[in-house]
Write a protein that holds these residues in place. Structure first.
Motif, PDB file in Angstrom:
ATOM      1  N   ARG A   1      45.915  44.604  39.420  1.00  0.00           N
ATOM      2  CA  ARG A   1      45.036  45.629  38.852  1.00  0.00           C
ATOM      3  C   ARG A   1      43.875  44.988  38.082  1.00  0.00           C
ATOM      4  NH1 ARG A   1      49.581  45.840  35.637  1.00  0.00           N
ATOM      5  NH2 ARG A   1      49.204  45.342  33.444  1.00  0.00           N
ATOM      6  N   ASP A   2      44.131  43.846  37.421  1.00  0.00           N
ATOM      7  CA  ASP A   2      43.071  43.142  36.699  1.00  0.00           C
ATOM      8  C   ASP A   2      42.074  42.510  37.676  1.00  0.00           C
ATOM      9  OD1 ASP A   2      44.329  43.822  34.304  1.00  0.00           O
ATOM     10  OD2 ASP A   2      45.495  41.955  34.281  1.00  0.00           O
ATOM     11  N   VAL A   3      42.598  41.974  38.765  1.00  0.00           N
ATOM     12  CA  VAL A   3      41.738  41.392  39.800  1.00  0.00           C
ATOM     13  C   VAL A   3      40.858  42.484  40.398  1.00  0.00           C
ATOM     14  CG1 VAL A   3      41.707  40.232  42.047  1.00  0.00           C
ATOM     15  CG2 VAL A   3      43.420  39.580  40.327  1.00  0.00           C
ATOM     16  N   LEU A   4      41.468  43.596  40.749  1.00  0.00           N
ATOM     17  CA  LEU A   4      40.739  44.708  41.359  1.00  0.00           C
ATOM     18  C   LEU A   4      39.657  45.230  40.411  1.00  0.00           C
ATOM     19  CD1 LEU A   4      40.451  46.544  43.796  1.00  0.00           C
ATOM     20  CD2 LEU A   4      42.209  48.023  42.804  1.00  0.00           C
ATOM     21  N   ALA A   5      39.971  45.340  39.143  1.00  0.00           N
ATOM     22  CA  ALA A   5      38.988  45.813  38.164  1.00  0.00           C
ATOM     23  C   ALA A   5      37.789  44.871  38.105  1.00  0.00           C
ATOM     24  CB  ALA A   5      39.636  45.939  36.784  1.00  0.00           C
ATOM     25  N   ARG A   6      38.031  43.581  38.133  1.00  0.00           N
ATOM     26  CA  ARG A   6      36.938  42.589  38.135  1.00  0.00           C
ATOM     27  C   ARG A   6      36.087  42.720  39.388  1.00  0.00           C
ATOM     28  NH1 ARG A   6      35.555  39.072  33.984  1.00  0.00           N
ATOM     29  NH2 ARG A   6      37.273  39.154  32.559  1.00  0.00           N
ATOM     30  N   LEU A   7      36.754  42.880  40.521  1.00  0.00           N
ATOM     31  CA  LEU A   7      36.022  42.985  41.787  1.00  0.00           C
ATOM     32  C   LEU A   7      35.189  44.261  41.845  1.00  0.00           C
ATOM     33  CD1 LEU A   7      38.692  41.652  44.298  1.00  0.00           C
ATOM     34  CD2 LEU A   7      36.649  40.475  43.452  1.00  0.00           C
ATOM     35  N   GLU A   8      35.712  45.344  41.313  1.00  0.00           N
ATOM     36  CA  GLU A   8      34.971  46.608  41.318  1.00  0.00           C
ATOM     37  C   GLU A   8      33.729  46.535  40.436  1.00  0.00           C
ATOM     38  OE1 GLU A   8      38.076  49.415  40.390  1.00  0.00           O
ATOM     39  OE2 GLU A   8      38.584  49.655  42.515  1.00  0.00           O
ATOM     40  N   LYS A   9      33.754  45.692  39.411  1.00  0.00           N
ATOM     41  CA  LYS A   9      32.596  45.512  38.533  1.00  0.00           C
ATOM     42  C   LYS A   9      31.581  44.530  39.115  1.00  0.00           C
ATOM     43  CE  LYS A   9      35.112  46.353  34.246  1.00  0.00           C
ATOM     44  NZ  LYS A   9      35.643  45.734  33.033  1.00  0.00           N
ATOM     45  N   ASN A  10      31.969  43.810  40.154  1.00  0.00           N
ATOM     46  CA  ASN A  10      31.105  42.777  40.717  1.00  0.00           C
ATOM     47  C   ASN A  10      31.090  42.861  42.245  1.00  0.00           C
ATOM     48  OD1 ASN A  10      29.755  40.453  41.457  1.00  0.00           O
ATOM     49  ND2 ASN A  10      30.823  39.155  39.981  1.00  0.00           N
ATOM     50  N   PRO A  11      30.316  43.804  42.801  1.00  0.00           N
ATOM     51  CA  PRO A  11      30.307  43.971  44.256  1.00  0.00           C
ATOM     52  C   PRO A  11      29.824  42.729  45.012  1.00  0.00           C
ATOM     53  CG  PRO A  11      28.776  45.506  43.188  1.00  0.00           C
ATOM     54  CD  PRO A  11      29.478  44.764  42.115  1.00  0.00           C
ATOM     55  N   GLY A  12      29.002  41.897  44.367  1.00  0.00           N
ATOM     56  CA  GLY A  12      28.553  40.659  45.009  1.00  0.00           C
ATOM     57  C   GLY A  12      29.707  39.716  45.285  1.00  0.00           C
ATOM     58  N   ALA A  13      30.728  39.781  44.446  1.00  0.00           N
ATOM     59  CA  ALA A  13      31.898  38.925  44.642  1.00  0.00           C
ATOM     60  C   ALA A  13      32.623  39.286  45.931  1.00  0.00           C
ATOM     61  CB  ALA A  13      32.848  39.037  43.454  1.00  0.00           C
ATOM     62  N   LEU A  14      32.668  40.573  46.251  1.00  0.00           N
ATOM     63  CA  LEU A  14      33.314  40.991  47.495  1.00  0.00           C
ATOM     64  C   LEU A  14      32.570  40.439  48.715  1.00  0.00           C
ATOM     65  CD1 LEU A  14      34.578  44.634  47.030  1.00  0.00           C
ATOM     66  CD2 LEU A  14      35.909  42.567  47.433  1.00  0.00           C
ATOM     67  N   LYS A  15      31.259  40.406  48.634  1.00  0.00           N
ATOM     68  CA  LYS A  15      30.473  39.833  49.727  1.00  0.00           C
ATOM     69  C   LYS A  15      30.826  38.354  49.896  1.00  0.00           C
ATOM     70  CE  LYS A  15      25.802  39.101  51.365  1.00  0.00           C
ATOM     71  NZ  LYS A  15      24.380  39.131  51.057  1.00  0.00           N
ATOM     72  N   THR A  16      30.921  37.646  48.793  1.00  0.00           N
ATOM     73  CA  THR A  16      31.272  36.226  48.844  1.00  0.00           C
ATOM     74  C   THR A  16      32.687  36.042  49.380  1.00  0.00           C
ATOM     75  OG1 THR A  16      29.766  35.674  47.045  1.00  0.00           O
ATOM     76  CG2 THR A  16      31.579  34.143  47.446  1.00  0.00           C
ATOM     77  N   LEU A  17      33.624  36.834  48.891  1.00  0.00           N
ATOM     78  CA  LEU A  17      35.003  36.734  49.385  1.00  0.00           C
ATOM     79  C   LEU A  17      35.074  37.083  50.867  1.00  0.00           C
ATOM     80  CD1 LEU A  17      36.804  38.262  46.303  1.00  0.00           C
ATOM     81  CD2 LEU A  17      37.002  35.892  47.105  1.00  0.00           C
ATOM     82  N   GLY A  18      34.255  38.022  51.303  1.00  0.00           N
ATOM     83  CA  GLY A  18      34.190  38.357  52.718  1.00  0.00           C
ATOM     84  C   GLY A  18      33.715  37.170  53.544  1.00  0.00           C
ATOM     85  N   ALA A  19      32.733  36.434  53.033  1.00  0.00           N
ATOM     86  CA  ALA A  19      32.244  35.238  53.727  1.00  0.00           C
ATOM     87  C   ALA A  19      33.313  34.154  53.743  1.00  0.00           C
ATOM     88  CB  ALA A  19      30.971  34.726  53.062  1.00  0.00           C
ATOM     89  N   MET A  20      34.033  34.014  52.647  1.00  0.00           N
ATOM     90  CA  MET A  20      35.125  33.028  52.602  1.00  0.00           C
ATOM     91  C   MET A  20      36.184  33.377  53.649  1.00  0.00           C
ATOM     92  SD  MET A  20      35.458  32.638  48.449  1.00  0.00           S
ATOM     93  CE  MET A  20      36.645  31.288  48.348  1.00  0.00           C
ATOM     94  N   GLU A  21      36.519  34.652  53.716  1.00  0.00           N
ATOM     95  CA  GLU A  21      37.536  35.116  54.667  1.00  0.00           C
ATOM     96  C   GLU A  21      37.045  34.947  56.104  1.00  0.00           C
ATOM     97  OE1 GLU A  21      41.241  36.537  55.697  1.00  0.00           O
ATOM     98  OE2 GLU A  21      40.572  36.170  53.636  1.00  0.00           O
ATOM     99  N   ALA A  22      35.805  35.316  56.363  1.00  0.00           N
ATOM    100  CA  ALA A  22      35.257  35.264  57.720  1.00  0.00           C
ATOM    101  C   ALA A  22      35.177  33.842  58.276  1.00  0.00           C
ATOM    102  CB  ALA A  22      33.875  35.904  57.752  1.00  0.00           C
ATOM    103  N   THR A  23      35.075  32.852  57.395  1.00  0.00           N
ATOM    104  CA  THR A  23      34.989  31.458  57.845  1.00  0.00           C
ATOM    105  C   THR A  23      36.341  30.752  57.804  1.00  0.00           C
ATOM    106  OG1 THR A  23      34.260  30.807  55.622  1.00  0.00           O
ATOM    107  CG2 THR A  23      32.538  31.176  57.281  1.00  0.00           C
ATOM    108  N   GLY A  24      37.409  31.521  57.586  1.00  0.00           N
ATOM    109  CA  GLY A  24      38.757  30.961  57.658  1.00  0.00           C
ATOM    110  C   GLY A  24      39.317  30.410  56.365  1.00  0.00           C
ATOM    111  N   GLY A  25      38.721  30.765  55.240  1.00  0.00           N
ATOM    112  CA  GLY A  25      39.154  30.191  53.962  1.00  0.00           C
ATOM    113  C   GLY A  25      40.416  30.772  53.359  1.00  0.00           C
TER     114      GLY A  25
END
Length: 181
Positions: A30-54
């Motif tokens: 829940r703390d992680v999700l709250a941080r991510l919801e406050k920082n939409p740019g982080a989701l874009k970065t995590l999406g790039a990490m995921e898309a490249t196999g990280g």
């Protein structure tokens, strides 16, 4: 990021988080999700990490601000980030057989930082990574000024730090990134 992509990424991150609780003791989703919801740019970065196999996962929470740190936790160096030289200067210096890019520039484009030697060793305390591959790490300016760059891997139950020419690239060498949210 479309709403459906966002939800799918959050489900993936939550499932990985719950499967690997040893990586982030004391941190609640829940703390992680709250941080991510406050920082939409982080989701874009995590999406790039995921898309490249990280396979990004939370590896800790630090400081009074409670910043959450994500890191690439794929068993081997992320497949979509291999065969890269160290940085842009190394890429520009190659006259023949240039790789498609550099680790430092790709990390910046994704919004992550390369791991330091200390970060890499700390990650290895959470699991066994890079048993067949290797990962570029942040290189001190004095080493880089001489044309070198550092990389790490895990062999024989130990973490090794090596050097190579910054212009070099190998199919089994990529980089791991970190993101603090």
């Amino acid at each position: 990021m479309k709403a459906q992509e966002r939800q799918e990424l959050l489900r993936t991150l939550q499932a990985r988080f719950e499967k690997n609780m040893h990586r982030h003791r004391g941190v609640q989703w829940r703390d992680v999700l709250a941080r991510l919801e406050k920082n939409p740019g982080a989701l874009k970065t995590l999406g790039a990490m995921e898309a490249t196999g990280g396979e990004p996962d939370v590896i800790g929470q630090a400081g009074e601000a409670g910043r959450i740190t994500f890191c690439d936790c794929s068993a081997e160096s992320p497949t979509g980030r291999r065969s890269l030289c160290y940085d842009g200067a190394a890429l520009d210096a190659r006259k023949e057989n240039k790789p498609p890019g550099s680790a430092v520039e790709m990390a910046a484009e994704m919004g992550v930082t390369l791991l330091t030697e200390e970060n890499y060793r700390a990650l290895q305390e959470l699991g066994e990574f890079d048993a067949k591959t290797s990962s570029w790490i942040q290189t001190p300016a004095d080493v880089r000024s001489l044309g070198g760059a550092l990389f790490c891997d895990r062999r024989y139950g130990r973490v090794f730090v090596y050097h190579n020419g910054a212009q070099s690239y190998y199919a089994a060498r990529g980089f791991r990134g970190a993101l603090a949210v």
